[in-house]
Design a protein around this motif. Structure first.
Motif, mmCIF file in Angstrom:
data_model
loop_
_atom_site.group_PDB
_atom_site.id
_atom_site.type_symbol
_atom_site.label_atom_id
_atom_site.label_comp_id
_atom_site.label_asym_id
_atom_site.label_seq_id
_atom_site.Cartn_x
_atom_site.Cartn_y
_atom_site.Cartn_z
ATOM 1 N N PHE B 148 14.475 -54.927 -31.097
ATOM 2 C CA PHE B 148 14.253 -53.530 -30.698
ATOM 3 C C PHE B 148 13.280 -52.858 -31.680
ATOM 4 O O PHE B 148 12.358 -52.150 -31.266
ATOM 5 N N ASP B 185 20.177 -49.173 -13.244
ATOM 6 C CA ASP B 185 20.236 -49.430 -14.689
ATOM 7 C C ASP B 185 20.613 -50.890 -14.957
ATOM 8 O O ASP B 185 21.505 -51.428 -14.301
ATOM 9 N N TYR B 188 24.613 -51.519 -16.430
ATOM 10 C CA TYR B 188 25.815 -51.198 -15.653
ATOM 11 C C TYR B 188 25.594 -51.177 -14.138
ATOM 12 O O TYR B 188 26.541 -51.008 -13.381
ATOM 13 N N GLU B 190 24.057 -48.819 -12.527
ATOM 14 C CA GLU B 190 24.154 -47.422 -12.076
ATOM 15 C C GLU B 190 22.785 -46.941 -11.559
ATOM 16 O O GLU B 190 21.774 -47.177 -12.219
ATOM 17 N N ALA B 448 12.999 -52.753 -24.144
ATOM 18 C CA ALA B 448 13.486 -51.863 -25.205
ATOM 19 C C ALA B 448 14.900 -51.403 -24.876
ATOM 20 O O ALA B 448 15.787 -51.432 -25.743
ATOM 21 N N GLU B 449 15.129 -50.999 -23.628
ATOM 22 C CA GLU B 449 16.452 -50.497 -23.256
ATOM 23 C C GLU B 449 17.513 -51.596 -23.370
ATOM 24 O O GLU B 449 18.594 -51.369 -23.905
ATOM 25 N N PHE B 452 18.246 -52.302 -26.955
ATOM 26 C CA PHE B 452 18.949 -51.148 -27.549
ATOM 27 C C PHE B 452 20.410 -51.130 -27.099
ATOM 28 O O PHE B 452 21.325 -51.016 -27.927
ATOM 29 N N MET B 453 20.627 -51.263 -25.784
ATOM 30 C CA MET B 453 21.994 -51.184 -25.254
ATOM 31 C C MET B 453 22.845 -52.363 -25.740
ATOM 32 O O MET B 453 24.012 -52.195 -26.068
ATOM 33 N N MET B 456 23.880 -51.569 -29.183
ATOM 34 C CA MET B 456 24.903 -50.511 -29.224
ATOM 35 C C MET B 456 26.268 -51.068 -28.826
ATOM 36 O O MET B 456 27.284 -50.739 -29.447
ATOM 37 N N ILE B 457 26.285 -51.921 -27.815
ATOM 38 C CA ILE B 457 27.562 -52.490 -27.364
ATOM 39 C C ILE B 457 28.104 -53.478 -28.408
ATOM 40 O O ILE B 457 29.278 -53.449 -28.759
ATOM 41 N N ASN B 461 28.517 -48.949 -30.909
ATOM 42 C CA ASN B 461 27.780 -47.668 -30.902
ATOM 43 C C ASN B 461 27.257 -47.227 -32.268
ATOM 44 O O ASN B 461 26.959 -46.053 -32.459
#
Lengths: 196, 506
Positions: B148, B185, B188, B190, B448-449, B452-453, B456-457, B461
């Motif tokens: 990232f 997304d 998830y 979404e 990137a997302e 990043f995610m 975080m997971i 976080n």
């Protein structure tokens, strides 16, 4: 004039800031389908929106405080290199095309060009691919300043037929046929190039 | 030895008849778009991208790489002969190449350009082959926080080096990242920012963003800022005269410096051939043996920028192939060609698909040599392209853009999307927002997302991991430096100007 100049510089940043706030409210409504406390699907867009809002506010502040009417849009590395070579002004002019005395600004042509492109997308399903492509090619040539109308018609016609041929016989993409007489014309063209 | 054997194998792939044909087509197109009024190098590569759908990944990348390489050379002809730079890359050539031509040596000026492009391009190709392996080994050890951080470094350097208005570049980048977030997304599933519109539910294809903003946007801008057709002055017989070996040895320092600087600048994301060309000329004016004569039409003033411009291509391929980070508009399009074929460039592809990677390396070598041969023999024809009416080029560019949208998914919704990005591209040009950060944001946004995610997971976080882990922390510090650099440089420039005006008034 100074106020108008500043307003012109501030406006795009304000629009971006407004859009960022509006999109933030939309991001708030993403349903969180994860366990409480975990980063959800709204986190990444919200980080990007914060960046966008921050940059827009920075732009507003810069435009208001500096009030610069002319920005240097060249990379700092280029500016520094050109300065060290004693060609800073030459580089600025050459990169901006200002030394080119052949330039003539016509914003109306660009607006008409946009209308032609949007019009093309709007009418393609009614006029069919071949006719609408002919019209778009012709209109862009004339709007961009081509001064030989007969030659433009001929080139637009040949161009439209060539694109039609490429789509139908080489890349096999189905194209809009149009409605009424335009559909008949499209079917005739297809028959002529051997597509059933 | 392994590297050389693989490279040799790469050449056998490139020299297969079909691949060779695409290489030659790419070289010709690259030279033509660099000269043709109404077309830029990036625009030309973008327009060729949709035609690569039906090809395999190797011919597709060979075609675009050949265009990219020869596009850094073609514009030199018109700069030297007519003082019309085909691309911003060629502006420094106006300062010595054109004076040399005016002094009665146009053939020699063209010869120096050819020699510099050949030597710089080959030097960078060799450096690319031998540097890529070690860089890919390092890239393989990176975990998600580091990856990232690397993406952030790529994006921030594009923002900071693209132009001096940082807020505008950041807005452009964030728009690109947002466009990439439209649709479902990736973590998830979404739906996001689709507004219930069916064409947005599948997301916005980065191809439509690229073709719309670079292609249609540029045409609209050129419809506003019109230039009248060029009347080519008679300059006698146009030919290229190669410099003697003695003369070549006399400029070896400029050549080595230019090639090295060009390669290193190419490696840095965001700093492409134009910056390489200017920086190399700037260094020549500081450290060159004949620096005081620079600007009067000396070979060093041609060799330095041209060798750097061509060498930057080899440099730009290193982060693209080893880490999947495109550093410029043209490499972003080459990356898109990989992705359209389902290949995500990066360390895994580098080690698992040796055929592909070494075919690209061999394509760079073959392109450099091929473009010089074409440039030598076809210069007369290429220069005539300059007289082609811009209005006709514009009309056909528009149709090629729409053709790309139709060939993609064959839906009318894509036509609306591409037209919208055309208008956005024009607005960007009108209000002087850079387009490259948006395009790179749209391409690198999903990567990137995801990284990043995942971080975080994996780290509950805890966003501080990006700054506290040694490697990602160091890279993040470089991100900060990249963003602060233009501000400091601008401030220093203003101070210098202020001091100079004080001295002048006193």
């Amino acid at each position: 004039m100074a106020i108008l100049d500043r307003a012109r510089h501030v406006a795009p940043f304000l629009i971006v800031a407004g859009a960022a706030v509006w999109l933030w409210t939309i991001a708030e409504s993403f349903s969180i389908s994860t366990r409480l406390g975990r980063a959800g699907p709204e986190l990444w867009p919200k980080i990007v929106l914060l960046l966008m809002l921050g940059a827009a506010l920075w732009g507003v502040a810069e435009a208001l405080l500096k009030g610069r009417s002319e920005e240097n849009e060249t990379s700092v590395l280029i500016t520094n290199a050109a300065r060290s070579a004693g060609h800073e002004e030459d580089a600025r002019k050459d990169l901006a095309g200002e030394t080119d005395d052949r330039i003539d600004r016509q914003p109306v042509s660009a607006i008409a060009g946009m209308a032609a492109m949007l019009g093309y997308v709007a009418v393609i399903s009614y006029l069919g691919y071949a006719v609408s492509t002919f019209l778009l090619l012709l209109s862009i040539m004339l709007l961009a300043g081509y001064r030989k109308p007969l030659r433009a018609v001929l080139m637009a016609l040949l161009g439209a037929l060539a694109f039609y041929f490429v789509f139908q016989r080489l890349v096999y993409v189905s194209l809009p046929l149009g409605t009424g007489p335009f559909k008949e014309l499209s079917l005739t063209l297809m028959a002529m190039i051997g597509v059933r | 030895m392994d590297t050389l054997a693989n490279l040799l194998h790469g050449f056998t792939i490139v020299l297969q008849p079909l691949n060779l044909l695409f290489l030659v087509i790419g070289l010709v197109l690259g030279l033509v778009v660099a000269v043709l009024p109404g077309l830029t190098l990036v625009m030309g590569v973008v327009l060729a991208l949709p035609f690569t759908y039906g090809m395999g990944v190797i011919p597709a990348v060979i075609l675009l790489t050949a265009m990219y390489v020869s596009g850094t050379y073609g514009g030199a002809f018109t700069s030297i002969l007519f003082r019309i730079p085909g691309e911003p890359i060629d502006v420094p050539l106006l300062w010595d190449g054109y004076p040399m031509a005016r002094a009665g040596e146009p053939a020699l000026a063209l010869g120096w350009t050819l020699f510099a492009a050949l030597a710089g391009g080959l030097f960078a190709a060799v450096a690319m082959v031998f540097l890529s392996g070690p860089v890919a080994v390092i890239a393989l050890t990176l975990s998600t926080p580091e990856y990232f951080a690397v993406i952030m470094l790529g994006l921030s350097s594009v923002v900071s080096l693209g132009g001096s208005s940082l807020p505008k570049a950041l807005i452009s980048l964030s728009l690109g990242l947002l466009f990439s977030a439209v649709g479902t997304d990736p973590t998830y599933g979404e739906p996001r920012f689709d507004f219930g519109i069916p064409i947005l539910q599948d997301g916005i294809e980065y191809l439509l963003i690229m073709v719309g903003a670079y292609g249609l946007g540029e045409v609209l801008t050129r419809m506003e800022v019109r230039s009248t057709p060029v009347n080519l002055p008679a300059i006698g017989s146009i030919r290229t005269k190669l410099p003697s070996l003695k003369a070549v040895l006399g400029v070896k320092a400029s050549l080595i410096r230019g090639s090295l600087v060009g390669f290193l600048i190419g490696v840095i994301p965001g700093a492409g051939a134009t910056i390489a060309s200017f920086v190399s000329y700037g260094l020549e004016s500081q450290y060159g043996k004949r620096r005081r004569e620079l600007g009067t039409g000396i070979p060093e003033g041609i060799v330095a920028p041209q060798s750097a411009a061509t060498a930057s291509v080899g440099g730009a391929m290193v982060p693209l192939l080893t880490m999947g980070i495109p550093g410029s508009g043209a490499t972003a399009i080459i990356m898109a060609a990989f992705m359209l074929q389902g290949v995500q460039p990066g360390p895994h592809v580098f080690f698992k698909s040796g055929d592909l990677v070494f075919a690209v390396f061999a394509a760079v070598f073959a392109s450099v040599i091929g473009m010089c041969i074409l440039g030598y023999f076809a210069i007369k024809l290429l220069v005539k392209v300059l007289a082609f009416p811009e209005a006709v080029t514009s009309a056909f560019v528009v149709m090629f853009c729409f053709m790309g949208a139709m060939a993609s998914r064959s839906t009318s919704g894509d036509l609306w999307v591409i037209a919208s990005f055309g208008i956005l591209g024009y607005m960007f040009e009108r209000f002087r927002f850079p387009i490259a950060p948006m395009v790179l944001g749209a391409i690198l946004g999903p990567l990137a997302e995801t990284s990043f995610m995942t971080t975080m997971i994996s780290f509950s976080n805890d966003w501080t991991v990006f700054f506290t882990r040694p490697i990602s922390g160091a890279i993040m510090a470089l991100v900060a430096v990249a963003l602060i650099y233009p501000l400091v440089s601008e401030w220093m420039g203003r101070r210098r100007q202020g001091r100079q005006s004080m001295e002048t008034s006193s």
